[in-house]
Scaffold this motif. Sequence first.
Motif, PDB file in Angstrom:
ATOM      1  N   LEU A 102      55.437  18.583  63.202  1.00 55.66           N
ATOM      2  CA  LEU A 102      56.850  18.436  62.895  1.00 55.66           C
ATOM      3  C   LEU A 102      57.180  18.372  61.413  1.00 55.66           C
ATOM      4  CD1 LEU A 102      57.906  15.984  65.711  1.00 55.66           C
ATOM      5  CD2 LEU A 102      58.109  18.449  65.657  1.00 55.66           C
ATOM      6  N   THR A 103      56.188  18.261  60.559  1.00 57.99           N
ATOM      7  CA  THR A 103      56.498  18.212  59.131  1.00 57.99           C
ATOM      8  C   THR A 103      55.529  19.089  58.355  1.00 57.99           C
ATOM      9  OG1 THR A 103      55.082  16.291  58.802  1.00 57.99           O
ATOM     10  CG2 THR A 103      57.404  15.858  59.224  1.00 57.99           C
ATOM     11  N   VAL A 104      56.053  19.687  57.333  1.00 54.24           N
ATOM     12  CA  VAL A 104      55.240  20.381  56.346  1.00 54.24           C
ATOM     13  C   VAL A 104      55.687  19.811  55.012  1.00 54.24           C
ATOM     14  CG1 VAL A 104      54.745  22.565  55.224  1.00 54.24           C
ATOM     15  CG2 VAL A 104      54.979  22.472  57.707  1.00 54.24           C
ATOM     16  N   GLY A 105      54.802  19.022  54.423  1.00 53.60           N
ATOM     17  CA  GLY A 105      55.205  18.317  53.204  1.00 53.60           C
ATOM     18  C   GLY A 105      56.203  17.226  53.548  1.00 53.60           C
ATOM     19  N   ILE A 106      57.363  17.266  52.889  1.00 53.52           N
ATOM     20  CA  ILE A 106      58.380  16.238  53.100  1.00 53.52           C
ATOM     21  C   ILE A 106      59.438  16.684  54.097  1.00 53.52           C
ATOM     22  CG2 ILE A 106      60.172  14.885  51.941  1.00 53.52           C
ATOM     23  CD1 ILE A 106      58.500  15.073  49.409  1.00 53.52           C
ATOM     24  N   GLU A 107      59.731  17.968  54.137  1.00 47.66           N
ATOM     25  CA  GLU A 107      60.817  18.470  54.981  1.00 47.66           C
ATOM     26  C   GLU A 107      60.389  18.616  56.439  1.00 47.66           C
ATOM     27  OE1 GLU A 107      62.918  21.860  53.656  1.00 47.66           O
ATOM     28  OE2 GLU A 107      62.712  21.341  51.547  1.00 47.66           O
ATOM     29  N   PRO A 108      61.192  18.133  57.377  1.00 44.88           N
ATOM     30  CA  PRO A 108      60.868  18.314  58.796  1.00 44.88           C
ATOM     31  C   PRO A 108      61.161  19.746  59.244  1.00 44.88           C
ATOM     32  CG  PRO A 108      62.937  17.125  58.563  1.00 44.88           C
ATOM     33  CD  PRO A 108      62.385  17.306  57.175  1.00 44.88           C
ATOM     34  N   LEU A 109      60.386  20.205  60.217  1.00 43.71           N
ATOM     35  CA  LEU A 109      60.575  21.544  60.767  1.00 43.71           C
ATOM     36  C   LEU A 109      61.614  21.506  61.886  1.00 43.71           C
ATOM     37  CD1 LEU A 109      56.860  22.643  61.158  1.00 43.71           C
ATOM     38  CD2 LEU A 109      58.395  23.200  59.290  1.00 43.71           C
ATOM     39  N   ASN A 110      62.324  22.617  62.044  1.00 41.37           N
ATOM     40  CA  ASN A 110      63.178  22.697  63.226  1.00 41.37           C
ATOM     41  C   ASN A 110      62.296  23.072  64.418  1.00 41.37           C
ATOM     42  OD1 ASN A 110      62.884  25.523  63.400  1.00 41.37           O
ATOM     43  ND2 ASN A 110      64.653  25.867  62.074  1.00 41.37           N
ATOM     44  N   LYS A 111      62.859  23.093  65.629  1.00 40.39           N
ATOM     45  CA  LYS A 111      62.024  23.288  66.821  1.00 40.39           C
ATOM     46  C   LYS A 111      61.380  24.668  66.866  1.00 40.39           C
ATOM     47  CE  LYS A 111      65.829  24.543  69.903  1.00 40.39           C
ATOM     48  NZ  LYS A 111      66.527  24.206  71.134  1.00 40.39           N
ATOM     49  N   TYR A 112      61.996  25.678  66.297  1.00 43.78           N
ATOM     50  CA  TYR A 112      61.422  27.023  66.301  1.00 43.78           C
ATOM     51  C   TYR A 112      60.242  27.125  65.332  1.00 43.78           C
ATOM     52  CZ  TYR A 112      65.814  27.887  68.676  1.00 43.78           C
ATOM     53  OH  TYR A 112      66.862  27.816  69.540  1.00 43.78           O
ATOM     54  N   GLU A 113      60.413  26.549  64.155  1.00 47.21           N
ATOM     55  CA  GLU A 113      59.320  26.554  63.185  1.00 47.21           C
ATOM     56  C   GLU A 113      58.124  25.762  63.714  1.00 47.21           C
ATOM     57  OE1 GLU A 113      61.961  26.787  59.068  1.00 47.21           O
ATOM     58  OE2 GLU A 113      61.520  24.837  59.968  1.00 47.21           O
ATOM     59  N   ALA A 114      58.404  24.625  64.363  1.00 47.92           N
ATOM     60  CA  ALA A 114      57.328  23.816  64.925  1.00 47.92           C
ATOM     61  C   ALA A 114      56.580  24.575  66.014  1.00 47.92           C
ATOM     62  CB  ALA A 114      57.887  22.506  65.471  1.00 47.92           C
ATOM     63  N   ALA A 115      57.290  25.337  66.829  1.00 45.41           N
ATOM     64  CA  ALA A 115      56.641  26.127  67.877  1.00 45.41           C
ATOM     65  C   ALA A 115      55.729  27.184  67.277  1.00 45.41           C
ATOM     66  CB  ALA A 115      57.699  26.766  68.775  1.00 45.41           C
ATOM     67  N   ILE A 116      56.163  27.818  66.201  1.00 44.71           N
ATOM     68  CA  ILE A 116      55.340  28.842  65.538  1.00 44.71           C
ATOM     69  C   ILE A 116      54.082  28.211  64.951  1.00 44.71           C
ATOM     70  CG2 ILE A 116      55.266  30.432  63.576  1.00 44.71           C
ATOM     71  CD1 ILE A 116      58.246  31.011  64.164  1.00 44.71           C
ATOM     72  N   VAL A 117      54.237  27.047  64.315  1.00 46.71           N
ATOM     73  CA  VAL A 117      53.079  26.367  63.725  1.00 46.71           C
ATOM     74  C   VAL A 117      52.090  25.966  64.814  1.00 46.71           C
ATOM     75  CG1 VAL A 117      52.360  24.285  62.498  1.00 46.71           C
ATOM     76  CG2 VAL A 117      54.309  25.604  61.666  1.00 46.71           C
ATOM     77  N   ARG A 118      52.590  25.434  65.953  1.00 48.00           N
ATOM     78  CA  ARG A 118      51.704  25.072  67.063  1.00 48.00           C
ATOM     79  C   ARG A 118      50.957  26.302  67.589  1.00 48.00           C
ATOM     80  NH1 ARG A 118      56.328  22.133  69.472  1.00 48.00           N
ATOM     81  NH2 ARG A 118      56.260  20.077  68.548  1.00 48.00           N
ATOM     82  N   PHE A 119      51.666  27.411  67.725  1.00 48.92           N
ATOM     83  CA  PHE A 119      51.039  28.644  68.213  1.00 48.92           C
ATOM     84  C   PHE A 119      49.940  29.096  67.270  1.00 48.92           C
ATOM     85  CE2 PHE A 119      50.857  33.284  68.032  1.00 48.92           C
ATOM     86  CZ  PHE A 119      50.383  33.548  69.316  1.00 48.92           C
ATOM     87  N   MET A 120      50.206  29.053  65.972  1.00 53.95           N
ATOM     88  CA  MET A 120      49.198  29.480  64.990  1.00 53.95           C
ATOM     89  C   MET A 120      47.992  28.567  65.022  1.00 53.95           C
ATOM     90  SD  MET A 120      51.785  30.551  61.899  1.00 53.95           S
ATOM     91  CE  MET A 120      50.504  30.807  60.715  1.00 53.95           C
ATOM     92  N   ARG A 121      48.185  27.278  65.151  1.00 56.43           N
ATOM     93  CA  ARG A 121      47.072  26.345  65.200  1.00 56.43           C
ATOM     94  C   ARG A 121      46.226  26.548  66.451  1.00 56.43           C
ATOM     95  NH1 ARG A 121      50.339  21.061  63.068  1.00 56.43           N
ATOM     96  NH2 ARG A 121      50.247  21.582  60.869  1.00 56.43           N
ATOM     97  N   ARG A 122      46.870  26.788  67.572  1.00 52.06           N
ATOM     98  CA  ARG A 122      46.114  27.016  68.835  1.00 52.06           C
ATOM     99  C   ARG A 122      45.355  28.332  68.782  1.00 52.06           C
ATOM    100  NH1 ARG A 122      51.052  25.145  72.525  1.00 52.06           N
ATOM    101  NH2 ARG A 122      50.750  22.897  72.306  1.00 52.06           N
ATOM    102  N   SER A 123      45.932  29.342  68.156  1.00 50.52           N
ATOM    103  CA  SER A 123      45.236  30.628  68.089  1.00 50.52           C
ATOM    104  C   SER A 123      44.015  30.547  67.182  1.00 50.52           C
ATOM    105  CB  SER A 123      46.186  31.721  67.637  1.00 50.52           C
ATOM    106  OG  SER A 123      46.622  31.481  66.325  1.00 50.52           O
ATOM    107  N   GLN A 124      44.028  29.669  66.185  1.00 54.34           N
ATOM    108  CA  GLN A 124      42.882  29.515  65.300  1.00 54.34           C
ATOM    109  C   GLN A 124      41.734  28.772  65.983  1.00 54.34           C
ATOM    110  OE1 GLN A 124      44.308  27.595  61.777  1.00 54.34           O
ATOM    111  NE2 GLN A 124      45.227  29.462  60.951  1.00 54.34           N
ATOM    112  N   GLU A 125      42.063  27.907  66.927  1.00 56.21           N
ATOM    113  CA  GLU A 125      41.019  27.148  67.639  1.00 56.21           C
ATOM    114  C   GLU A 125      40.283  28.079  68.541  1.00 56.21           C
ATOM    115  OE1 GLU A 125      42.947  23.994  69.676  1.00 56.21           O
ATOM    116  OE2 GLU A 125      43.442  22.945  67.855  1.00 56.21           O
TER     117      GLU A 125
END
Length: 125
Positions: A102-125
């Motif tokens: 939900l956060t990158v640095g100080i700024e919180p992500l919106n729900k779409y950005e968070a979904a993209i980050v989760r997808f990228m992290r799962r694809s790397q695993e």
Amino acid sequence: MLRYFIVIAVTNLAFDLAVAEQNNEKDTGFPWELVIDRGKINGCIYNNRYYSNGSIVVKETLPRKCKIDSNRDGYWAQLEEDELKLYESSVRSQMKLEEEALTVGIEPLNKYEAAIVRFMRRSQE
């Protein structure tokens, strides 16, 4: 004459309130016939909500599990030691996932950005 009018008005109001309460009880929308067995609810109630057997709720800041006793009464019991460890580890891992996603640095992500980050992290695993 005014007294008769007041008595009739109060009687009609009481009758209307009684009918409204009966209608509200019938229209709860919950299929109680699925969870009631021989007059007993197969589960637990907390904060006017139904929980099935085995459900876990944080009650008074402690996790409690819904159990059914021999009388078919639902009650909230403390988690056993192994269940409590599993519960605590799942809470910690969920908090870690939320923190990372939900956060990158100080700024919180919106729900779409968070979904993209989760997808990228799962694809790397």
